[in-house]
Write an enzyme that holds these catalytic residues in place. Structure first.
Site, mmCIF file in Angstrom:
data_model
loop_
_atom_site.group_PDB
_atom_site.id
_atom_site.type_symbol
_atom_site.label_atom_id
_atom_site.label_comp_id
_atom_site.label_asym_id
_atom_site.label_seq_id
_atom_site.Cartn_x
_atom_site.Cartn_y
_atom_site.Cartn_z
ATOM 1 N N VAL A 1 0.833 -1.314 -0.146
ATOM 2 C CA VAL A 1 0.046 -0.012 -0.094
ATOM 3 C C VAL A 1 1.041 1.193 0.030
ATOM 4 O O VAL A 1 0.675 2.289 -0.829
ATOM 5 C CB VAL A 1 -0.729 0.111 1.047
ATOM 6 N N GLU B 1 -7.272 2.467 2.380
ATOM 7 C CA GLU B 1 -7.064 2.399 0.986
ATOM 8 C C GLU B 1 -7.725 1.335 0.491
ATOM 9 O O GLU B 1 -8.035 0.299 1.019
ATOM 10 C CB GLU B 1 -5.461 2.234 0.858
ATOM 11 N N LYS C 1 -13.934 0.744 5.864
ATOM 12 C CA LYS C 1 -13.015 -0.131 5.177
ATOM 13 C C LYS C 1 -13.179 -1.439 5.463
ATOM 14 O O LYS C 1 -13.337 -2.420 4.676
ATOM 15 C CB LYS C 1 -11.485 0.455 5.671
ATOM 16 N N CYS D 1 -5.761 -9.253 2.873
ATOM 17 C CA CYS D 1 -6.826 -8.640 3.545
ATOM 18 C C CYS D 1 -8.114 -9.177 4.335
ATOM 19 O O CYS D 1 -8.722 -9.256 5.030
ATOM 20 C CB CYS D 1 -6.738 -7.228 3.104
ATOM 21 N N ARG E 1 -10.227 -21.766 -11.405
ATOM 22 C CA ARG E 1 -10.619 -20.562 -11.618
ATOM 23 C C ARG E 1 -11.365 -20.325 -12.986
ATOM 24 O O ARG E 1 -11.524 -19.135 -13.473
ATOM 25 C CB ARG E 1 -9.062 -19.634 -12.066
HETATM 26 P P1 NAD Z 1 3.079 -4.724 3.837
HETATM 27 O O1 NAD Z 1 3.416 -5.924 4.829
HETATM 28 O O2 NAD Z 1 3.368 -5.039 2.476
HETATM 29 O O3 NAD Z 1 3.913 -3.441 4.338
HETATM 30 C C1 NAD Z 1 3.897 -2.974 5.558
HETATM 31 C C2 NAD Z 1 5.464 -2.406 5.905
HETATM 32 O O4 NAD Z 1 5.586 -1.796 7.005
HETATM 33 C C3 NAD Z 1 6.366 -3.487 5.952
HETATM 34 O O5 NAD Z 1 7.500 -3.375 4.836
HETATM 35 C C4 NAD Z 1 7.010 -3.342 7.084
HETATM 36 O O6 NAD Z 1 8.571 -3.392 7.508
HETATM 37 C C5 NAD Z 1 6.779 -1.701 7.721
HETATM 38 N N1 NAD Z 1 6.735 -1.504 8.903
HETATM 39 C C6 NAD Z 1 6.398 -2.125 9.971
HETATM 40 N N2 NAD Z 1 6.441 -1.705 11.269
HETATM 41 C C7 NAD Z 1 7.219 -0.382 10.751
HETATM 42 C C8 NAD Z 1 7.637 0.556 11.657
HETATM 43 N N3 NAD Z 1 7.235 0.617 13.173
HETATM 44 N N4 NAD Z 1 8.496 1.612 11.004
HETATM 45 C C9 NAD Z 1 8.786 1.251 9.728
HETATM 46 N N5 NAD Z 1 8.307 0.346 9.089
HETATM 47 C C10 NAD Z 1 7.462 -0.464 9.492
HETATM 48 O O7 NAD Z 1 1.419 -4.458 3.984
HETATM 49 P P2 NAD Z 1 0.518 -3.711 2.961
HETATM 50 O O8 NAD Z 1 0.058 -4.892 2.381
HETATM 51 O O9 NAD Z 1 1.250 -2.749 2.497
HETATM 52 O O10 NAD Z 1 -0.464 -3.501 4.064
HETATM 53 C C11 NAD Z 1 -0.406 -2.345 4.792
HETATM 54 C C12 NAD Z 1 -1.821 -2.051 5.504
HETATM 55 O O11 NAD Z 1 -2.660 -1.639 4.518
HETATM 56 C C13 NAD Z 1 -2.620 -2.934 6.278
HETATM 57 O O12 NAD Z 1 -3.509 -2.653 7.407
HETATM 58 C C14 NAD Z 1 -3.471 -3.521 5.174
HETATM 59 O O13 NAD Z 1 -4.642 -4.053 5.868
HETATM 60 C C15 NAD Z 1 -3.952 -2.353 4.236
HETATM 61 N N6 NAD Z 1 -4.426 -2.613 3.158
HETATM 62 C C16 NAD Z 1 -3.679 -3.553 2.196
HETATM 63 C C17 NAD Z 1 -3.957 -3.698 0.821
HETATM 64 C C18 NAD Z 1 -3.178 -4.530 -0.011
HETATM 65 O O14 NAD Z 1 -3.771 -4.554 -1.252
HETATM 66 N N7 NAD Z 1 -2.103 -4.984 0.344
HETATM 67 C C19 NAD Z 1 -4.935 -2.677 0.444
HETATM 68 C C20 NAD Z 1 -5.668 -1.838 1.225
HETATM 69 C C21 NAD Z 1 -5.212 -1.828 2.606
HETATM 70 C C1 UGA Z 2 -9.091 -6.506 -1.940
HETATM 71 C C2 UGA Z 2 -10.220 -5.278 -2.270
HETATM 72 O O1 UGA Z 2 -10.557 -5.710 -3.556
HETATM 73 C C3 UGA Z 2 -9.491 -3.829 -2.419
HETATM 74 O O2 UGA Z 2 -10.583 -2.973 -2.356
HETATM 75 C C4 UGA Z 2 -9.008 -3.679 -0.828
HETATM 76 O O3 UGA Z 2 -8.373 -2.381 -0.681
HETATM 77 C C5 UGA Z 2 -7.832 -4.836 -0.503
HETATM 78 O O4 UGA Z 2 -8.672 -6.203 -0.559
HETATM 79 C C6 UGA Z 2 -7.473 -4.770 0.804
HETATM 80 O O5 UGA Z 2 -7.781 -4.105 1.716
HETATM 81 O O6 UGA Z 2 -6.291 -5.456 0.864
HETATM 82 P P1 UGA Z 2 -7.164 -7.747 -3.329
HETATM 83 O O7 UGA Z 2 -7.091 -8.562 -2.131
HETATM 84 O O8 UGA Z 2 -5.996 -6.908 -3.635
HETATM 85 O O9 UGA Z 2 -8.183 -6.500 -2.873
HETATM 86 O O10 UGA Z 2 -7.612 -8.399 -4.354
HETATM 87 P P2 UGA Z 2 -9.189 -8.753 -5.140
HETATM 88 O O11 UGA Z 2 -9.240 -8.462 -6.230
HETATM 89 O O12 UGA Z 2 -10.146 -8.318 -4.141
HETATM 90 O O13 UGA Z 2 -9.282 -10.384 -4.739
HETATM 91 C C7 UGA Z 2 -8.988 -10.980 -3.634
HETATM 92 C C8 UGA Z 2 -9.290 -12.447 -3.803
HETATM 93 O O14 UGA Z 2 -10.597 -12.732 -4.176
HETATM 94 C C9 UGA Z 2 -8.369 -13.115 -4.915
HETATM 95 O O15 UGA Z 2 -7.903 -14.338 -4.371
HETATM 96 C C10 UGA Z 2 -9.249 -13.133 -6.007
HETATM 97 O O16 UGA Z 2 -8.883 -14.098 -6.937
HETATM 98 C C11 UGA Z 2 -10.574 -13.482 -5.472
HETATM 99 N N1 UGA Z 2 -11.843 -13.143 -6.304
HETATM 100 C C12 UGA Z 2 -12.044 -11.973 -6.312
HETATM 101 C C13 UGA Z 2 -12.633 -14.216 -6.576
HETATM 102 O O17 UGA Z 2 -12.370 -15.633 -6.162
HETATM 103 N N2 UGA Z 2 -13.584 -14.304 -7.147
HETATM 104 C C14 UGA Z 2 -14.013 -12.892 -7.717
HETATM 105 O O18 UGA Z 2 -15.104 -12.775 -8.368
HETATM 106 C C15 UGA Z 2 -13.301 -11.755 -7.197
#
Ligand code: NAD
Ligand code: UGA
Length: 463
Positions: free
Chosen positions: A14, A162, A221, A277, A443
């Site tokens: 993110v 996000e 969220k 997530c 899939r």
């Molecule tokens: P991530 O694990 O990829 O990244 C988090 C980073 O934070 C890591 O690189 C870690 O080293 C760093 N970190 C942790 N503690 C720290 C500190 N004290 N100081 C500096 N760096 C530190 O995680 P992500 O997938 O980017 O997710 C982050 C947040 O966003 C989560 O809460 C997740 O639920 C949310 N989110 C993720 C997605 C997604 O698609 N991955 C989408 C929407 C929201």
């Molecule tokens: C999901 C949400 O779509 C984002 O809006 C959100 O920000 C994010 O989680 C988060 O909070 O991390 P993401 O997990 O990256 O995003 O990807 P998705 O496209 O949502 O897919 C999630 C899982 O569901 C995947 O394994 C995908 O293959 C599966 N999926 C999705 C299905 O099996 N069927 C579908 O119709 C859609």
């Protein structure tokens, strides 16, 4: 308030893409992304922008444009905090693995560490933005830590969750359905909201920037992810019924999705949703509901997870029963390991759980994924601690070439919907497999008729 310097703590899936896009669209703002993970930061700084640590279509180009101009990656967290007017917290918030709430609650230790570090380092007023996904009312805890520093620095806390999805992160960031910003209803709170609105307004139409109170934003969220995951579990529940009745889940999805009240998205039946997530956030929602004594609410949402676990398990069980009730020492080829296409992220990927089940049955796995390394696959399996690391290494082989992965296999399991799988020379694959040659399409990706004409025994989810 005019924002000139942003710091983002957490250079992950993110923090990295979100800040790259803010920097690209706001050349007047200096954006510094910091992380404790020096290796990750070094990759973000790799002169060849193709080597950045996250694979996302279009991301390396955005980084290439802004990096060194107004986008910086650093391990100097203190300095970046001290310099910034606005600090995004974008660290991981995994499910707790210990203590109260183990297996359900979000582990907020990284969030608290950030808050304490901001409190310790700040000498000027700051806007602190929750970018991580957090339990509703987390801002209260952050506020309490920040407001008790005694050094006179003033903090405003905003929630700005996000919604990007991996694989489409850049497109989602450039054209978001909405940007959500929650803040205090006080005049200072409203000013902070306006400051963040003015950042997004550089490229997002104003009518897509939604402002609410902090608690609505935090909760929205979790609810958005719960609703999305619920749709996947709903269609997956129907997929099992389709298999029993002769209905076809793709046809059912199409028929119901054309109802504009239901809509066509997120109705793709699969081997189960993965990703870092959905499960974590629903478990968190369940935990929050329980902590308020709302057992029925908790049970309702927990069912989304239970259905998903069932879907993954029944996929692997079906492979075993179809292959004459034994897969011991049989080569099973996996096409795909990532939790969805166009990402190198494997967190909670269904492939890991299907692999684990088949390894219990002593299968030999041959895995091909265009973006996931062998080390990552083994580390995913080792993390489950179902067997020794050495055993995983002996039973799982990664291939750079899908044709080699499938050679001599008894069955192919499609775990990720990578587009390239469709264009393979399936006749060539068939010729080199053990017969009968099975394809288990988790899939609904491949062309059933074409594969059956070649001679494959083809099964897809939900038909
Ligand atoms: P991530 O694990 O990829 O990244 C988090 C980073 O934070 C890591 O690189 C870690 O080293 C760093 N970190 C942790 N503690 C720290 C500190 N004290 N100081 C500096 N760096 C530190 O995680 P992500 O997938 O980017 O997710 C982050 C947040 O966003 C989560 O809460 C997740 O639920 C949310 N989110 C993720 C997605 C997604 O698609 N991955 C989408 C929407 C929201
Ligand atoms: C999901 C949400 O779509 C984002 O809006 C959100 O920000 C994010 O989680 C988060 O909070 O991390 P993401 O997990 O990256 O995003 O990807 P998705 O496209 O949502 O897919 C999630 C899982 O569901 C995947 O394994 C995908 O293959 C599966 N999926 C999705 C299905 O099996 N069927 C579908 O119709 C859609």
């Amino acid at each position: 308030m005019n924002i000139t310097k942003i710091c983002c703590i957490g250079a992950g899936y993110v923090g990295g893409p979100t800040m790259a896009v803010i920097a690209q669209k706001c050349p007047h703002i200096q954006v510094t992304v910091v992380d404790l993970n020096a290796k990750r930061i070094a990759l973000w700084n790799d002169p060849n922008s193709e080597n950045i640590p996250i694979y996302e279509p279009g991301l390396s180009e955005v980084v290439q444009e802004a990096r060194g101009r107004n986008l910086f990656f650093s391990t100097d967290v203190d300095q970046a905090i001290a310099d910034a007017d606005m600090i995004f917290i974008s660290v991981n918030t995994p499910t707790k693995t210990y203590g109260t709430g183990r297996g359900q609650a979000a582990d907020l230790k990284y969030i608290e560490l950030c808050a304490r570090q901001i409190a310790r380092v700040s000498k000027t007023d700051k806007i602190v933005v929750e970018k991580s996904t957090l339990p509703v009312r987390t801002a209260e805890a952050i506020q309490s830590i920040l407001h008790n520093t005694g050094n006179g620095v003033k903090f405003q806390i905003l929630s700005n969750p996000e919604f990007l999805a991996e694989g489409t992160a850049v497109a989602d960031l450039l054209q978001p359905d909405r940007v959500l910003i929650g803040g205090d209803t006080t005049p200072e709170g409203q000013k902070a909201i306006e400051a963040l609105v003015s950042v997004y307004a550089q490229w997002v139409p104003k009518d897509r920037i939604l402002t609410t109170n902090v608690w609505s934003s935090e909760l929205s969220k979790l609810v958005a992810n719960a609703f999305l995951a619920q749709r996947v579990s709903s269609i997956n529940a129907i997929s099992e019924l389709c298999e029993k009745t002769g209905a076809n889940v793709n046809e059912v999805a199409r028929a119901i999705g054309m109802d504009s009240r239901i809509g066509p998205k997120f109705l793709k039946s699969s081997v189960g949703f993965g990703g870092s997530c959905f499960q974590k956030d629903i478990l968190n929602l369940v935990y929050i509901a329980k902590s308020y004594g709302l057992q029925e609410v908790a049970d309702y949402w927990e069912q989304v997870i239970l259905m998903n676990d069932h879907q993954k398990r029944r996929f692997s069980k079906n492979i075993v029963s179809t292959l004459y009730n034994t897969v011991a020492d049989k080569k099973i080829a996996f096409l795909g390991w990532a939790f969805k296409k166009d990402t190198n992220d494997t967190r909670e990927s269904a492939a890991i759980y299907v692999a684990n089940d088949l390894l219990f049955e002593q299968a030999q796995l041959a895995v091909y994924d265009p973006k996931v390394s062998h080390e990552q696959m083994l580390s995913d399996l080792n993390y489950l601690q179902s067997r020794s690391d050495a055993e995983n290494e002996r039973m799982v082989t990664a291939y750079d070439n899908p044709y080699a992965a499938c050679e001599g296999a008894h069955a192919i399991a499609v775990l990720t919907e990578w587009d390239e799988f469709r264009s393979y020379d399936w006749q060539q694959i068939y010729d080199k497999m053990n017969k009968p040659a099975f394809v288990f399409d988790g899939r609904n990706l491949l062309d059933k008729k074409a594969l059956e004409t070649i001679g494959f025994k083809y099964q897809a989810i939900g038909s």
